[in-house]
Scaffold this active site. Structure first.
Site, short mmCIF file in Angstrom:
data_model
loop_
_atom_site.label_atom_id
_atom_site.label_comp_id
_atom_site.label_asym_id
_atom_site.label_seq_id
_atom_site.Cartn_x
_atom_site.Cartn_y
_atom_site.Cartn_z
N HIS A 73 0.81 -1.22 0.00
CA HIS A 73 0.00 0.00 0.00
C HIS A 73 0.85 1.27 0.00
O HIS A 73 0.49 2.26 -0.63
CB HIS A 73 -0.94 -0.01 1.22
CG HIS A 73 -0.21 -0.20 2.52
ND1 HIS A 73 0.36 -1.42 2.88
CD2 HIS A 73 0.06 0.66 3.54
CE1 HIS A 73 0.93 -1.28 4.07
NE2 HIS A 73 0.77 -0.04 4.48
N CYS A 96 7.78 -0.05 -1.71
CA CYS A 96 7.01 0.03 -0.46
C CYS A 96 7.25 1.41 0.13
O CYS A 96 7.72 2.31 -0.57
CB CYS A 96 7.35 -1.11 0.49
SG CYS A 96 9.03 -1.16 1.12
N THR A 153 9.39 2.50 2.48
CA THR A 153 10.81 2.82 2.58
C THR A 153 11.66 2.11 1.52
O THR A 153 12.82 2.50 1.31
CB THR A 153 11.35 2.36 3.94
OG1 THR A 153 11.14 0.93 4.04
CG2 THR A 153 10.65 3.06 5.09
N HIS A 187 27.88 -2.93 -11.66
CA HIS A 187 28.77 -3.69 -10.78
C HIS A 187 28.13 -4.94 -10.21
O HIS A 187 28.80 -5.97 -10.07
CB HIS A 187 29.24 -2.82 -9.60
CG HIS A 187 30.08 -1.65 -9.99
ND1 HIS A 187 30.90 -1.00 -9.11
CD2 HIS A 187 30.23 -1.01 -11.18
CE1 HIS A 187 31.52 0.00 -9.71
NE2 HIS A 187 31.12 0.02 -10.97
N HIS A 233 33.97 -7.81 -11.47
CA HIS A 233 32.58 -7.85 -10.99
C HIS A 233 31.99 -9.24 -11.16
O HIS A 233 31.22 -9.70 -10.31
CB HIS A 233 31.75 -6.79 -11.71
CG HIS A 233 32.20 -5.39 -11.40
ND1 HIS A 233 32.41 -4.94 -10.12
CD2 HIS A 233 32.51 -4.35 -12.22
CE1 HIS A 233 32.82 -3.69 -10.15
NE2 HIS A 233 32.90 -3.31 -11.41
C1 RB5 Z 1 4.11 0.09 5.62
O1 RB5 Z 1 3.63 0.97 6.58
C2 RB5 Z 1 5.63 0.10 5.59
O2 RB5 Z 1 6.11 -0.50 6.74
C3 RB5 Z 1 6.12 -0.59 4.36
O3 RB5 Z 1 5.62 0.03 3.22
C4 RB5 Z 1 7.62 -0.63 4.17
O4 RB5 Z 1 8.18 0.62 4.35
C5 RB5 Z 1 8.32 -1.68 4.91
O5 RB5 Z 1 9.55 -1.81 4.85
#
Ligand code: RB5
Length: 143
Positions: free
Chosen positions: A8, A64, A66, A97, A133
């Site tokens: 999401h 995602c 992060t 690489h 490499h």
């Molecule tokens: C979702 O809230 C978040 O934890 C996910 O998208 C991601 O960042 C996990 O590593």
């Protein structure tokens, strides 16, 4: 063929990446998720890694919030070289690489403009095939 997946947190950026790559003429398969409803990133990481391992996909993209969860999940799979990149230099270097086969992005870390530049660099850059490499990737594969 490029397989792309998100949870999401990466859903909206994923849609922008798909539009951009299709406009550029790439074949893209979206394996989900299909909305901003909360879901679990390892499920979508597995769908993309399966496609790489069975040869359906040449490259994958996982988004995602992060990029960290996706990269951790993908790199558990033997044969996967997933790179979390939030700058263009890293995207180029990891293709040249590391012969990375999956790009991971954090939609809460980079804006869409930079993300699309990173995606373009990743899909447009070839592995160097440089002897050092190749040697390092053999050592990596043996871990
Ligand atoms: C979702 O809230 C978040 O934890 C996910 O998208 C991601 O960042 C996990 O590593």
């Amino acid at each position: 063929m490029i397989y792309i997946g998100s949870d999401h947190g990466g859903y909206t950026l994923k849609l922008e990446i798909i539009d951009h790559l299709r406009e550029r003429g790439f074949e893209v398969t979206d394996i989900g998720c299909d909305s901003e409803a909360s879901c679990d990133y390892p499920i979508y990481a597995k769908k993309v890694t399966d496609a790489i391992i069975d040869g359906s996909a040449d490259k994958g993209i996982l988004v995602c919030g992060t990029g960290i969860g996706m990269s951790m999940a993908a790199n558990k799979v033997s044969g996967i070289r997933a790179a979390l990149c939030h700058d263009v230099f890293s995207a180029q270097a990891t293709r040249e690489h590391n012969n990375a086969n999956i790009l991971c992005l954090g939609a809460r870390v980079v804006g869409p403009g930079l993300a699309l530049m990173i995606v373009d660099t990743f899909v447009d850059t070839a592995f160097s095939n440089d002897e050092r490499h190749v040697r390092r990737l053999k050592l990596y594969d043996a871990l």
